[in-house]
Scaffold this active site. Structure first.
Site, PDB file in Angstrom:
ATOM      1  N   ASP A   7      44.267   8.665  19.186  1.00 49.81           N
ATOM      2  CA  ASP A   7      43.120   8.551  18.287  1.00 49.81           C
ATOM      3  C   ASP A   7      42.865   7.075  18.021  1.00 49.81           C
ATOM      4  O   ASP A   7      43.791   6.248  18.111  1.00 49.81           O
ATOM      5  CB  ASP A   7      43.380   9.290  16.969  1.00 49.81           C
ATOM      6  CG  ASP A   7      42.172   9.259  16.052  1.00 49.81           C
ATOM      7  OD1 ASP A   7      41.128   9.833  16.432  1.00 49.81           O
ATOM      8  OD2 ASP A   7      42.248   8.656  14.971  1.00 49.81           O
ATOM      9  N   GLU A   9      40.598   4.106  15.478  1.00 45.27           N
ATOM     10  CA  GLU A   9      39.739   3.770  14.345  1.00 45.27           C
ATOM     11  C   GLU A   9      38.931   2.541  14.740  1.00 45.27           C
ATOM     12  O   GLU A   9      39.412   1.685  15.503  1.00 45.27           O
ATOM     13  CB  GLU A   9      40.560   3.499  13.085  1.00 45.27           C
ATOM     14  CG  GLU A   9      41.385   4.680  12.592  1.00 45.27           C
ATOM     15  CD  GLU A   9      40.565   5.908  12.233  1.00 45.27           C
ATOM     16  OE1 GLU A   9      39.353   5.760  11.922  1.00 45.27           O
ATOM     17  OE2 GLU A   9      41.122   7.025  12.274  1.00 45.27           O
ATOM     18  N   HIS A  57      38.595   4.670   6.853  1.00 42.51           N
ATOM     19  CA  HIS A  57      39.995   4.442   7.258  1.00 42.51           C
ATOM     20  C   HIS A  57      40.764   3.459   6.375  1.00 42.51           C
ATOM     21  O   HIS A  57      41.980   3.326   6.517  1.00 42.51           O
ATOM     22  CB  HIS A  57      40.072   3.979   8.716  1.00 42.51           C
ATOM     23  CG  HIS A  57      39.133   2.861   9.078  1.00 42.51           C
ATOM     24  ND1 HIS A  57      39.121   1.647   8.422  1.00 42.51           N
ATOM     25  CD2 HIS A  57      38.184   2.783  10.049  1.00 42.51           C
ATOM     26  CE1 HIS A  57      38.201   0.869   8.978  1.00 42.51           C
ATOM     27  NE2 HIS A  57      37.608   1.534   9.954  1.00 42.51           N
ATOM     28  N   HIS A 150      41.524   8.496   7.087  1.00 42.28           N
ATOM     29  CA  HIS A 150      41.785   8.566   8.526  1.00 42.28           C
ATOM     30  C   HIS A 150      42.784   7.479   8.904  1.00 42.28           C
ATOM     31  O   HIS A 150      42.727   6.354   8.395  1.00 42.28           O
ATOM     32  CB  HIS A 150      40.484   8.344   9.310  1.00 42.28           C
ATOM     33  CG  HIS A 150      39.525   9.483   9.209  1.00 42.28           C
ATOM     34  ND1 HIS A 150      38.747   9.893  10.267  1.00 42.28           N
ATOM     35  CD2 HIS A 150      39.221  10.318   8.179  1.00 42.28           C
ATOM     36  CE1 HIS A 150      38.000  10.916   9.894  1.00 42.28           C
ATOM     37  NE2 HIS A 150      38.271  11.186   8.623  1.00 42.28           N
TER      38      HIS A 150
END
Length: 234
Positions: A7, A9, A57, A150
């Site tokens: 993943d 950001e 985030h 996140h």
């Protein structure tokens, strides 16, 4: 089969307009089981962090300004990724940012043939249902109470659990070896025109005989004769 769930950001939604990747988290899986090996890094985007992205985030420009540039950590990341299939949620987004960073430093982009998109898998398995990571965690009873904001590694760890559920469930490791091989072949694109995994004649075994022999039947009959007041003859 080795796979990497990852993943990212970012500073925004589109690397083509100057947005940058600021964090990546990766989780190694072998045979749909997490090995415990992970990769996690923050990167200095060399630009400001929009407030809308920071609200998602929590990564500020001040925090990221002390982190290394992507070019300084690219080799470590690529070594961890290896040649494994790469699993991501809405994978086109993450691949887009990762490849944009690689292209920016003159490195070859990662082939989209390696992309496994869990959003696409979820929409096929649960038509019409929400396919967000939060929604899938709720569906499969995966604890995400510690996910306040996140985070690339945290989200990759949650996605790894979701991916297991989407591709067979938490007991996938208890399946027969042949079924595991078929699942691996399917995820790697080794399927026929119907979408079903191809079988490999070279590894197929003839079924073993299971009928009792004449000697075994005789011994069984003799044993039954020794039973007194058997319930099946009352």
């Amino acid at each position: 089969m080795r796979e990497v769930v990852f993943d990212t950001e970012t500073t925004g939604l589109d690397p083509k307009t100057g947005d940058r990747m600021v964090e990546i988290g990766c989780v190694e899986m072998i045979g749909r089981v997490e090995t415990g090996k992970t990769f996690h890094a923050y990167y200095n985007p060399e630009r400001d962090m929009p407030s809308a992205a920071e609200a998602v985030h929590g990564l500020s420009s001040n925090f990221l300004s002390a982190k290394p540039l992507f070019s300084e950590g690219a080799d470590d990341l690529l070594e961890f990724l290896g040649d494994a299939p790469l699993v991501a949620h809405n994978a086109g987004f993450d691949f887009g940012f990762l490849n944009a960073e690689l292209e920016r430093i003159g490195r070859e982009p990662i082939s989209l043939d390696r992309m496994v998109d869990t959003v696409a898998i979820a929409r096929k398995k649960h038509p019409g249902a929400k396919a967000s990571l939060d929604a899938l965690c709720t569906r499969y009873g995966i604890d995400r109470s510690h996910r306040v904001k996140h985070g690339a590694l945290l989200d990759a760890e949650l996605l790894a659990q979701v991916y297991v559920e989407l591709t067979g469930g938490r007991q996938i490791g208890l399946e027969l070896a042949g079924e595991m091989d078929s699942a691996d072949n399917a995820s790697a694109g080794h399927s026929d025109a119907t979408g079903l995994p191809k079988s490999d004649p070279a590894t197929r075994r003839e079924p073993r005989p299971h009928a009792a022999s004449a000697e075994e039947l005789s011994r069984h009959a003799a044993f039954v004769e020794t039973m007194k007041d058997a319930i099946w003859v009352r």
